[in-house]
Scaffold this active site. Sequence first.
Site, PDB file in Angstrom:
ATOM      1  N   GLU A  85      56.516  25.189  65.050  1.00 44.98           N
ATOM      2  CA  GLU A  85      55.044  25.477  64.524  1.00 44.98           C
ATOM      3  C   GLU A  85      55.006  26.662  63.766  1.00 44.98           C
ATOM      4  OE1 GLU A  85      52.267  26.394  67.844  1.00 44.98           O
ATOM      5  OE2 GLU A  85      51.424  27.665  66.528  1.00 44.98           O
ATOM      6  N   LYS A 280      49.969  30.372  76.136  1.00 45.89           N
ATOM      7  CA  LYS A 280      50.702  29.179  75.264  1.00 45.89           C
ATOM      8  C   LYS A 280      51.223  30.008  74.348  1.00 45.89           C
ATOM      9  CE  LYS A 280      50.412  26.318  71.637  1.00 45.89           C
ATOM     10  NZ  LYS A 280      51.274  26.615  70.206  1.00 45.89           N
ATOM     11  N   ASP A 296      66.399  24.036  79.933  1.00 48.64           N
ATOM     12  CA  ASP A 296      65.386  22.773  80.165  1.00 48.64           C
ATOM     13  C   ASP A 296      63.923  23.661  79.922  1.00 48.64           C
ATOM     14  OD1 ASP A 296      63.375  21.271  81.463  1.00 48.64           O
ATOM     15  OD2 ASP A 296      65.025  20.919  83.011  1.00 48.64           O
ATOM     16  N   HIS A 393      48.108  31.864  59.824  1.00 48.21           N
ATOM     17  CA  HIS A 393      48.389  30.736  60.083  1.00 48.21           C
ATOM     18  C   HIS A 393      48.405  29.722  58.937  1.00 48.21           C
ATOM     19  CE1 HIS A 393      48.562  29.113  64.479  1.00 48.21           C
ATOM     20  NE2 HIS A 393      48.979  30.498  64.560  1.00 48.21           N
TER      21      HIS A 393
HETATM   22  C1  MEV Z   1      48.990  29.348  68.739  1.00 49.69           C
HETATM   23  O1  MEV Z   1      50.075  28.611  68.895  1.00 49.69           O
HETATM   24  C2  MEV Z   1      48.922  30.537  69.785  1.00 49.69           C
HETATM   25  C3  MEV Z   1      47.860  31.519  69.565  1.00 49.69           C
HETATM   26  O2  MEV Z   1      46.655  30.814  70.041  1.00 49.69           O
HETATM   27  C4  MEV Z   1      48.162  32.367  70.854  1.00 49.69           C
HETATM   28  C5  MEV Z   1      46.874  33.274  71.154  1.00 49.69           C
HETATM   29  O3  MEV Z   1      45.667  32.933  70.845  1.00 49.69           O
HETATM   30  O4  MEV Z   1      47.198  34.362  71.848  1.00 49.69           O
HETATM   31  C6  MEV Z   1      47.744  32.323  68.558  1.00 49.69           C
END
Ligand code: MEV
Length: 438
Positions: A85, A280, A296, A393
């Site tokens: 990513e 996430k 793992d 991003h």
């Molecule tokens: C993207 O991979 C992860 C984010 O969405 C985490 C978050 O929103 O805190 C940027």
Amino acid sequence: MTAAVSGFSRLTKAQKIEWIANAYFQDPSEAIKVLAQYKNSDGVLQQLHDEFTENTISNYYLPFGVAPNFVINNERYTIPMAIEESSVVAAASKAAKFWDSRGGFTTEVLNTVKVGQVHFSYTGAVTKLERFFEFVQPKLMESVASLTKNMEKRGGGISSISLRDKTTEIPNYYQLHCTFETVDAMGANFINSCLEAFATTLRLEALSYTDFTPEEQMLEIIMSILSNYVPECLVRATVSCPVDKLPETEELTAIQYADKFVRAVKIAEVEPYRAVTHNKGIMNGIDAVVLATGNDFRAIEAGVHAYAARDGQYRSLTHAAIENGIFTFYIEVPLALGTVGGLTSLHPLVKLALELLQKPNARELMEITAVAGLAQNFAAINSLITTGIQEGHMKMHLMNILNQFGATNMEKEQLVDYFKIHTVTHNAVVTQLEELRG
Ligand code: MEV
């Protein structure tokens, strides 16, 4: 429907590739070419990878990146990260640099308890089972003596075995709930071997236990397996600094920034929809280190998310507060990691990653990995409460779009320059590329 294939695993690699190419692809030779592109020219290395798993027909590469400038407990680290990513490694590096000048990260391993269970059915009086358990406990330990010998030399072994009555949930259901210390090994093989030995002993001893009725003697083992839920294999990583050392933006003073940051974390503590995305982002950092160090990541993922929901609601793994003018941000996360066994001495890149980290023991790797998660979360929240996430991003995604349209190096250079001051969107990149190409 494609016809079933029999004896597939016994085919040679070339035969497997040929079968797949012909069964599923419009252009079989193109499919064969793509698979071959990822073959390693070093035959020994390729064979090593082939033998990690079954039916290997190629290699699947992930970028192996590094995030420098992590100060952890006054030591400086460069953290290896295997992740596809865009912007994750850049975000980690940025957070590392930010905290470098503010005291760095401090960490603490809170405990290292691993868990495994033998699940079984027993029909009879519970008091009799309890007496049997007292009787059989030394025999259980004897049955694993050869397995625990080496682990005990390293300071680990079996910490406890208890009998758990689960009959209110499922009729006749009991467990041997066992805890282990596996030192620098993740310990899955050790734990599962011990559990299977316990299960055999439990069953055989029950069969000849004269206080049991014939029905009670037929105690049935359902399964024996470690648990990836390790709420007592916990590590904490923390950053903290005076509020006035936090970033100031055009819209926010340092105090407002701190306050907004804390509120953003609080939202993830109480709102599951946000908590999942928040966590996430943390796992972007954690998984990348877990993968790079040959651990793992599925086990880690399962355990971390179960921990995040331990009180019945899924919540943030990180917490933030302002007290007496000091901003504190920390993560508490279960990480059952290993630095010996498994892939750690087999996979050349994993070995390299561990050497890059100065050959950490499992506790140190837990600390480094938790830091990567905290850093990632800091970077994400920083973007979310200031510019928004898309700016960073999309800048990182620009290269993906350019590659998708086969941009040359010259085109890439010009467009990266152009998008330094223009907003990146998929459309804008395509339009600019088309303009450049006349
Ligand atoms: C993207 O991979 C992860 C984010 O969405 C985490 C978050 O929103 O805190 C940027």
